[in-house]
Design an enzyme around this catalytic site. Sequence first.
Site, PDB file in Angstrom:
ATOM      1  N   GLY A   1      41.869  60.686 -40.976  1.00 40.75           N
ATOM      2  CA  GLY A   1      42.634  60.698 -40.346  1.00 40.75           C
ATOM      3  C   GLY A   1      43.328  61.129 -40.650  1.00 40.75           C
TER       4      GLY A   1
ATOM      5  N   LYS B   1      49.847  62.257 -33.788  1.00 39.82           N
ATOM      6  CA  LYS B   1      48.651  62.687 -33.771  1.00 39.82           C
ATOM      7  C   LYS B   1      48.145  62.739 -35.470  1.00 39.82           C
ATOM      8  CE  LYS B   1      44.691  66.447 -32.668  1.00 39.82           C
ATOM      9  NZ  LYS B   1      44.419  67.267 -31.182  1.00 39.82           N
TER      10      LYS B   1
ATOM     11  N   GLY C   1      40.516  58.145 -33.861  1.00 36.67           N
ATOM     12  CA  GLY C   1      40.446  58.687 -34.859  1.00 36.67           C
ATOM     13  C   GLY C   1      41.651  58.815 -36.191  1.00 36.67           C
ATOM     14  N   ARG C   2      42.586  59.846 -35.377  1.00 39.96           N
ATOM     15  CA  ARG C   2      43.445  59.696 -36.543  1.00 39.96           C
ATOM     16  C   ARG C   2      44.635  60.175 -35.530  1.00 39.96           C
ATOM     17  NH1 ARG C   2      42.857  66.387 -37.196  1.00 39.96           N
ATOM     18  NH2 ARG C   2      42.444  67.090 -35.064  1.00 39.96           N
TER      19      ARG C   2
ATOM     20  N   ASP D   1      34.983  63.490 -24.142  1.00 36.56           N
ATOM     21  CA  ASP D   1      36.609  62.317 -24.455  1.00 36.56           C
ATOM     22  C   ASP D   1      38.062  63.449 -24.631  1.00 36.56           C
ATOM     23  OD1 ASP D   1      34.126  63.587 -26.187  1.00 36.56           O
ATOM     24  OD2 ASP D   1      36.254  63.335 -27.526  1.00 36.56           O
ATOM     25  N   ASN D   2      37.697  64.522 -24.356  1.00 36.23           N
ATOM     26  CA  ASN D   2      38.092  65.068 -23.855  1.00 36.23           C
ATOM     27  C   ASN D   2      38.841  66.101 -22.519  1.00 36.23           C
ATOM     28  OD1 ASN D   2      39.021  65.429 -26.834  1.00 36.23           O
ATOM     29  ND2 ASN D   2      37.324  67.167 -27.345  1.00 36.23           N
TER      30      ASN D   2
ATOM     31  N   GLY E   1      36.659  57.266 -29.654  1.00 37.09           N
ATOM     32  CA  GLY E   1      38.154  56.551 -30.110  1.00 37.09           C
ATOM     33  C   GLY E   1      39.283  56.984 -30.999  1.00 37.09           C
TER      34      GLY E   1
ATOM     35  N   ARG F   1      40.318  59.158 -20.183  1.00 32.01           N
ATOM     36  CA  ARG F   1      40.180  60.270 -20.306  1.00 32.01           C
ATOM     37  C   ARG F   1      38.223  59.707 -19.258  1.00 32.01           C
ATOM     38  NH1 ARG F   1      40.930  62.441 -25.877  1.00 32.01           N
ATOM     39  NH2 ARG F   1      43.047  61.368 -26.852  1.00 32.01           N
TER      40      ARG F   1
ATOM     41  N   ASP G   1      44.064  68.495 -25.951  1.00 29.03           N
ATOM     42  CA  ASP G   1      42.685  68.491 -27.185  1.00 29.03           C
ATOM     43  C   ASP G   1      42.447  70.460 -27.641  1.00 29.03           C
ATOM     44  OD1 ASP G   1      42.124  67.348 -29.270  1.00 29.03           O
ATOM     45  OD2 ASP G   1      41.692  65.820 -28.002  1.00 29.03           O
TER      46      ASP G   1
HETATM   47  P1  AMP Z   1      38.342  66.108 -31.842  1.00 30.94           P
HETATM   48  O1  AMP Z   1      37.173  67.174 -31.393  1.00 30.94           O
HETATM   49  O2  AMP Z   1      39.843  66.209 -31.769  1.00 30.94           O
HETATM   50  O3  AMP Z   1      38.121  66.044 -30.114  1.00 30.94           O
HETATM   51  O4  AMP Z   1      37.976  64.502 -32.062  1.00 30.94           O
HETATM   52  C1  AMP Z   1      36.940  64.103 -31.687  1.00 30.94           C
HETATM   53  C2  AMP Z   1      36.806  62.540 -32.756  1.00 30.94           C
HETATM   54  O5  AMP Z   1      36.794  62.695 -33.667  1.00 30.94           O
HETATM   55  C3  AMP Z   1      37.888  61.899 -31.953  1.00 30.94           C
HETATM   56  O6  AMP Z   1      37.832  60.612 -31.605  1.00 30.94           O
HETATM   57  C4  AMP Z   1      38.241  61.880 -32.929  1.00 30.94           C
HETATM   58  O7  AMP Z   1      39.815  60.772 -33.289  1.00 30.94           O
HETATM   59  C5  AMP Z   1      38.226  61.833 -34.337  1.00 30.94           C
HETATM   60  N1  AMP Z   1      38.741  62.770 -35.659  1.00 30.94           N
HETATM   61  C6  AMP Z   1      39.078  64.379 -35.502  1.00 30.94           C
HETATM   62  N2  AMP Z   1      39.269  64.576 -36.551  1.00 30.94           N
HETATM   63  C7  AMP Z   1      39.489  62.940 -36.999  1.00 30.94           C
HETATM   64  C8  AMP Z   1      40.373  62.787 -38.949  1.00 30.94           C
HETATM   65  N3  AMP Z   1      40.399  63.578 -39.493  1.00 30.94           N
HETATM   66  N4  AMP Z   1      39.929  61.838 -39.183  1.00 30.94           N
HETATM   67  C9  AMP Z   1      39.734  60.645 -38.394  1.00 30.94           C
HETATM   68  N5  AMP Z   1      38.849  60.739 -37.271  1.00 30.94           N
HETATM   69  C10 AMP Z   1      39.249  62.729 -36.437  1.00 30.94           C
HETATM   70 MG    MG Z   2      39.756  64.922 -28.987  1.00 31.36          MG
END
Ligand code: AMP
Ligand code: MG
Length: 488
Positions: A127, A114, A93-94, A253-254, A91, A184, A263
């Site tokens: 976040g 983002k 997260g940020r 998810d990407n 989901g 996604r 991403d």
């Molecule tokens: P990503 O590797 O960017 O595709 O992120 C994978 C998951 O980690 C996704 O659910 C993002 O929203 C979450 N995520 C990445 N960085 C952060 C962060 N700094 N705080 C909270 N969630 C994060």
């Molecule tokens: Mg991602």
Amino acid sequence: MTKSVETGWNLDNSYTRLPESFFTKITPNPVSSPKLITFNEPLATSLGFSVELLKSEDGAAVFAGNDIPEGAEPLAQAYAGHQFGHLNMLGDGRAMLIGEQITPDGGRFDIQLKGSGRTPYSRGGDGRAALGPMLREHIISEAMYALGIPTTRSLAVVTTGESIIRETELPGAILTRVAASHLRVGTFQFAAGKGSTDELRALADYTIKRHFPYIEDNENRYLSLLQEVIKRQAELIAKWQMVGFIHGVMNTDNMTISGETIDYGPCAFMNEYDPATVFSSIDREGRYAFGNQPGIGGWNLARFAESLLPLLHDEQEEAVKLAQNEISVYPNLFKKNWLTGMRAKLGIFNEEQEDESLIDDLLSMMQNHKADYTNTFRALTLGLPEDTVMSGSEEFQKWHQLWQERLNRQQDSKDSSHQLMRDSNPAVIPRNHRVEEALKAAEKQGDFSVMDRLLKVLASPYDYTAEQADFCRPPEPSNLPYRTYCGT
Ligand code: AMP
Ligand code: MG
């Protein structure tokens, strides 16, 4: 309200009309002092915004999440995803979707912040995002757009005036991402995992209406949806292979349903041609190496097909058959796109049986000689084979002769063949050392001129101008491999 309308905001929030398990409404987390660092004027104009008003302080407040434009209903999206092969609940997260901008010509684009703070899906994360990685996404996604590769885009980057803690203290930043949608493969995995066919159907119908309205009346529209996504991903990944783009974290998810690249965490462009090239520090097994991308695309599409099973047929066994049938089409479809792209890179319009071996022979010579991927095709385009590192080899000279004979066998003129090569072989790509140089100047000295110069060059990669020459050079040899990081 008037101000919002004058600025050009024209938001709809169709995502909020999905079943409520698919998202959580968000109250924004204001930051202390937003400052606009980079702003994409052509993109803003195409979205229907007033550049002047958005560039002002009011714009910075919106891009930081401090001020919400009229009509916005901010939310974080729920999704799941296979990360390096393991299924997790994820989901936003940020990130926060502030709404869908309806453009003057009727387009619909997600506007997402983002780095905008914690959400119910943040798990252990803060976040937030740092300036370097957000500028990196800005540079590379805009370069991809200019290369003609479907991608999310970057409207703006703001600094927040707050520090975030990583290995060291870093300036916090927020990127405004524009996407055809943020649906996604992982969104469908999330829906399938909940076990409600009604909710899954609601998501599939929403997706069809948004991205594939022309299949709405098909006999089995969910099967058509699968076919369409397979087609778009086969096209997309073939385009990545054409320019040496390594995504780096092709988790489900990407992987978008729209067929846009999304991403830009650990992605990077390959210099020397080698299918085993990996840049991401966490990809220790090379799962997402350059040469593995097409296969991983197929693996991800199989996960998408699995999540659609309850919709494909009432009988599970029949549904599996239908899905398998479609998934088995992907390798050939990818190959077809890849061959068309590679033929174009060599100036070939028509098809001959031996083209594949002509291409393979070139690639294997490039690998053996550690030839720069982009510059080899650039040299061939410029008619300067002597500029490639392979030019001294007899094998290459023989290959060159065969290639020339192949070009002579087609009806098309030498000129049109040359033009095809120019349109298919970028003279410049976002070379890793150039991106790093731009980020360093921005982060360490607050000097954004290096990045601006790079962005300008990357905006017309197929122009072959003299000013680009400087940006075509590969990095100096180094003992240290280039490494990229995600989730930063
Ligand atoms: P990503 O590797 O960017 O595709 O992120 C994978 C998951 O980690 C996704 O659910 C993002 O929203 C979450 N995520 C990445 N960085 C952060 C962060 N700094 N705080 C909270 N969630 C994060
Ligand atoms: Mg991602």
